[in-house]
Design a protein around this motif. Structure first.
Motif, PDB file in Angstrom:
ATOM      1  N   THR A 108       0.832  -1.194   0.000  1.00 25.88           N
ATOM      2  CA  THR A 108       0.000   0.000   0.000  1.00 25.88           C
ATOM      3  C   THR A 108       0.874   1.254   0.000  1.00 25.88           C
ATOM      4  OG1 THR A 108      -1.858   1.119   1.100  1.00 25.88           O
ATOM      5  CG2 THR A 108      -0.213   0.083   2.525  1.00 25.88           C
ATOM      6  N   CYS A 127     -10.866   4.369   1.936  1.00 24.98           N
ATOM      7  CA  CYS A 127      -9.887   4.188   2.999  1.00 24.98           C
ATOM      8  C   CYS A 127     -10.576   4.617   4.286  1.00 24.98           C
ATOM      9  CB  CYS A 127      -8.646   5.037   2.752  1.00 24.98           C
ATOM     10  SG  CYS A 127      -7.471   5.023   4.133  1.00 24.98           S
ATOM     11  N   LYS A 159      -8.861  -0.170   2.248  1.00 28.94           N
ATOM     12  CA  LYS A 159      -7.747   0.003   3.179  1.00 28.94           C
ATOM     13  C   LYS A 159      -8.281   0.583   4.478  1.00 28.94           C
ATOM     14  CE  LYS A 159      -3.456   2.794   3.397  1.00 28.94           C
ATOM     15  NZ  LYS A 159      -2.497   3.575   2.559  1.00 28.94           N
TER      16      LYS A 159
END
Length: 365
Positions: A74, A201, A230
């Motif tokens: 990431t 996210c 994420k």
């Protein structure tokens, strides 16, 4: 694989990044007794551009990471540059998603990540800002940002065809921005983007500041057809009675000049009041209900009373996500070590290792 975000390190050139990894990431890995440590890289725009234009440099970086026992699945592409300047504040939201520079930076990060992903990574993720700070923003800005995301999606499809590992963009809601809450982000993104390539996210500090229920939030995302790509594992400050002299004195220690520390107050009626920074909140909010402060505090450390940490929101969100299936990428993102009050600081490698130990026990298997 649990990662920690390297935006806590100030380096903005490739040599400096590698030096910081040697100084901190490798010792963290060794303290944890691990053969491989996940790092969520932050690459300033000039570094990302240089790597994107130089395949040999990307291969070299991949080899350097592997040699150090570090793995990257990431990237944090929220800050464009200057994240450790003396004053950052609103500059972290520039350039916005209406500016071609933001698109170019993100495309560069896609190119770089494609060559850094370990072979066993199910996918790669890149987190980015929630369009812009809330002002100025109009329907014409919506159109320009939508066009930029269409280009990102086109490139992500091409990257998948080349690399056989999907890379996904993760929009990160943040208080005060156009997409202030997860609900705002869901409303804006659903039906506008391809959820196979663009999702969310979930920064659990930001989620806590909004006073949102983590389980209901996770379910709302699922019901919309979007995905949590994420999780940024982070915790905010909570103070139940912010109007006391003790609370005010404790909060003033966190009113530092580098970063923006948005504050939300939940009134007894359920209404949530807002202040854009902690010094403003101390002067303007009525302090009739609890406060949540956007200040990423170390996950493993309990703040001194009367302050508390919102790690319960983090664990609630992770549990809700685990109930839906495999967890997305989880990245510990405490970038504020160097601006914590002195009595709350640790040597950085030791502090990061302690956070990762704590997170490894709290992240559902």
């Amino acid at each position: 694989m649990l990662s920690y975000c390297t935006n806590v390190h100030p380096a903005e050139d490739l040599a400096g990044i590698l030096a910081q990894l040697d100084t901190y990431a490798v010792p963290v890995r060794e303290k944890l007794g691990q053969d491989r440590l996940g790092v969520g890289l932050w690459l300033a725009s000039e570094v990302a551009a240089g790597l994107a234009s130089d395949p040999a440099a990307r291969r070299t970086l991949a080899a350097e990471l592997k040699a150090r026992g570090l793995a990257v699945q990431t990237l944090n592409a929220f800050p464009y540059g200057g994240f450790h300047a003396e004053v950052v504040k609103h500059q972290v939201y520039v350039p916005t998603w209406t500016d071609p520079k933001r698109l170019r930076y993100t495309l560069d990060c896609i190119t770089v990540l494609g060559d850094l992903l370990p072979e066993d990574a199910a996918y790669g993720s890149i987190s980015t800002l929630p369009l812009a700070w809330r002002e100025p923003w109009s329907t014409s800005h919506d159109v320009r940002a939508s066009i930029a995301f269409e280009e990102v999606t086109r490139v992500l499809r091409s990257a998948l065809a080349r690399n056989e590992q999907p890379i996904r963009l993760a929009i990160e809601p943040e208080p005060g921005c156009v997409l202030d809450t997860v609900a705002d982000a869901v409303d804006w993104l659903a039906g506008r983007v391809d959820p196979e390539y663009i999702g969310l996210c979930l920064d659990t500090c930001h989620l806590a500041v909004s006073f949102a229920d983590p389980a209901r939030t996770v379910e709302r995302i699922r019901a919309s057809g979007l995905k949590v790509v994420k999780v940024q594992a982070s915790a905010a400050l909570h103070v139940e009675r912010p109007g006391t002299d003790e609370a005010v004195a404790a909060l003033r220690e966190f009113a530092e000049p580098r970063y923006l520390h948005q504050v939300r107050e939940q009134l007894p009626t359920g209404e949530v009041l807002a202040a854009d920074d902690l010094p403003e909140a101390l002067e303007t909010l009525p302090a009739q209900g609890p406060w949540r402060v956007h200040f990423h505090v170390p996950l493993h450390a309990t703040p001194a009373s009367p302050l508390e940490s919102t790690t319960g929101v983090l664990t609630g969100a992770l549990d809700a996500l685990a109930a839906q299936g495999p967890l997305p990428h989880v990245e510990v993102e405490t970038y504020t070590w160097n601006v914590l009050p002195g009595h709350d600081r640790q040597e950085l490698a030791a502090g990061i290792a302690d956070e990762l130990r704590w997170a490894s026990l709290e992240v559902p298997a």
